[in-house]
Design a protein around this motif. Sequence first.
Motif, PDB file in Angstrom:
ATOM      1  N   LYS A 202       0.837  -1.201   0.000  1.00  0.00           N
ATOM      2  CA  LYS A 202       0.000   0.000   0.000  1.00  0.00           C
ATOM      3  C   LYS A 202       0.873   1.252   0.000  1.00  0.00           C
ATOM      4  O   LYS A 202       1.798   1.380   0.797  1.00  0.00           O
ATOM      5  CB  LYS A 202      -0.914  -0.012   1.220  1.00  0.00           C
ATOM      6  CG  LYS A 202      -1.905   1.137   1.264  1.00  0.00           C
ATOM      7  CD  LYS A 202      -2.811   1.015   2.481  1.00  0.00           C
ATOM      8  CE  LYS A 202      -3.737   2.189   2.604  1.00  0.00           C
ATOM      9  NZ  LYS A 202      -4.559   2.129   3.821  1.00  0.00           N
ATOM     10  N   THR A 203       0.562   2.188  -0.890  1.00  0.00           N
ATOM     11  CA  THR A 203       1.390   3.388  -1.047  1.00  0.00           C
ATOM     12  C   THR A 203       0.601   4.690  -0.938  1.00  0.00           C
ATOM     13  O   THR A 203       1.143   5.755  -1.205  1.00  0.00           O
ATOM     14  CB  THR A 203       2.105   3.354  -2.412  1.00  0.00           C
ATOM     15  OG1 THR A 203       1.120   3.227  -3.447  1.00  0.00           O
ATOM     16  CG2 THR A 203       3.093   2.200  -2.494  1.00  0.00           C
ATOM     17  N   VAL A 204      -0.666   4.613  -0.562  1.00  0.00           N
ATOM     18  CA  VAL A 204      -1.484   5.815  -0.405  1.00  0.00           C
ATOM     19  C   VAL A 204      -2.074   5.834   1.002  1.00  0.00           C
ATOM     20  O   VAL A 204      -2.153   4.808   1.669  1.00  0.00           O
ATOM     21  CB  VAL A 204      -2.611   5.880  -1.453  1.00  0.00           C
ATOM     22  CG1 VAL A 204      -2.034   6.031  -2.856  1.00  0.00           C
ATOM     23  CG2 VAL A 204      -3.509   4.644  -1.360  1.00  0.00           C
ATOM     24  N   ALA A 205      -2.494   7.018   1.434  1.00  0.00           N
ATOM     25  CA  ALA A 205      -3.027   7.170   2.789  1.00  0.00           C
ATOM     26  C   ALA A 205      -4.461   6.669   2.913  1.00  0.00           C
ATOM     27  O   ALA A 205      -4.887   6.256   3.991  1.00  0.00           O
ATOM     28  CB  ALA A 205      -2.952   8.637   3.212  1.00  0.00           C
ATOM     29  N   ALA A 206      -5.224   6.717   1.842  1.00  0.00           N
ATOM     30  CA  ALA A 206      -6.636   6.317   1.892  1.00  0.00           C
ATOM     31  C   ALA A 206      -6.766   4.838   2.211  1.00  0.00           C
ATOM     32  O   ALA A 206      -5.929   4.019   1.822  1.00  0.00           O
ATOM     33  CB  ALA A 206      -7.311   6.629   0.564  1.00  0.00           C
ATOM     34  N   SER A 207      -7.843   4.496   2.910  1.00  0.00           N
ATOM     35  CA  SER A 207      -8.091   3.108   3.294  1.00  0.00           C
ATOM     36  C   SER A 207      -9.484   2.676   2.871  1.00  0.00           C
ATOM     37  O   SER A 207     -10.436   3.470   2.877  1.00  0.00           O
ATOM     38  CB  SER A 207      -7.966   2.944   4.819  1.00  0.00           C
ATOM     39  OG  SER A 207      -6.644   3.182   5.243  1.00  0.00           O
ATOM     40  N   PHE A 208      -9.607   1.390   2.509  1.00  0.00           N
ATOM     41  CA  PHE A 208     -10.926   0.823   2.247  1.00  0.00           C
ATOM     42  C   PHE A 208     -11.730   0.877   3.539  1.00  0.00           C
ATOM     43  O   PHE A 208     -11.229   0.557   4.617  1.00  0.00           O
ATOM     44  CB  PHE A 208     -10.822  -0.633   1.808  1.00  0.00           C
ATOM     45  CG  PHE A 208     -10.097  -0.855   0.515  1.00  0.00           C
ATOM     46  CD1 PHE A 208      -9.891   0.176  -0.384  1.00  0.00           C
ATOM     47  CD2 PHE A 208      -9.634  -2.121   0.191  1.00  0.00           C
ATOM     48  CE1 PHE A 208      -9.227  -0.030  -1.581  1.00  0.00           C
ATOM     49  CE2 PHE A 208      -8.975  -2.351  -0.996  1.00  0.00           C
ATOM     50  CZ  PHE A 208      -8.762  -1.310  -1.886  1.00  0.00           C
TER      51      PHE A 208
END
Length: 288
Positions: A202-208
């Motif tokens: 994972k390389t982005v701050a957003a989460s499912f």
Amino acid sequence: MAQIQVQLGDVQETLLATLYARAVETGKKRGLLRDETAARMVARIDYDFTRFGRSPMLLGSVLRTLILDEWVREFIDAHPGGTVIEIGAGLNTRFERLDNGRVHWVDLDLPDAMALRRRFFTECDRRKLLGASVLAEDWPDAVRELPGPYFFVAEGVLLYFPPAQVRLALAGLSRHFPGAGLAFDTAGRWLVDNQDAPVFEKTVAASFRWGCDDPAEIAGWGLGLAHRESRTLLQLPKRLARSLPPQTRATLGVVRAALRSRARGYQVSLFDLEPHVPEPTSPGDRIT
């Protein structure tokens, strides 16, 4: 030509990962798709795309795009002058890839993402660019100015919503556009709970925020949804599956191991919006 600066929210930033995935695939000798527009946008945007590396998740994004492209193409073949609506359009280029010269199109996304999109794309008689949340109440009127029938695509969007907002979004679509088609992706609960594991890179701050093990269960929400089909990212159109080079098939094995762990994993599904029933009411869940 000057580089384009980006200022995006955490979820909106994910559009850069999907853009980069298509650009990387385009650069391959035997890539699964050709998207020269994506490659040009990556070259113009001032952003460290190397943070996405060569993760197997990039290929997963491309496979998702290909499945959705197939369903949109089927809709356009059946309704050449209908209207396709991209929810969370980001910097997608599906219109450029599938345009038949007659289809109408709406790109819908939050204002910051739409401001970036407008740096690369413009409106025309058959295409609208709308800066709004799918949960807002004002954009459906603009869509209805274009001819039906309608087909909605939400690629990499709803799984970032909490469950209550997913329900509100689907209820709104059902209320405003009964009978329309709807295609979107879901992530299983195990995948949501373990999305920070190293294997997913994972390389982005957003989460499912929404886990769904069986998309068919959504039809039981009472939102007027009829489930037509679900596919994993490995269930590609036959013409593409037959053309995969050995190296890509090997990479798909890695994706299979990552996405099928302990749950149904990641799926892309096709629904019909049926006549609407009263939606859940929770003012705190609305985004305007």
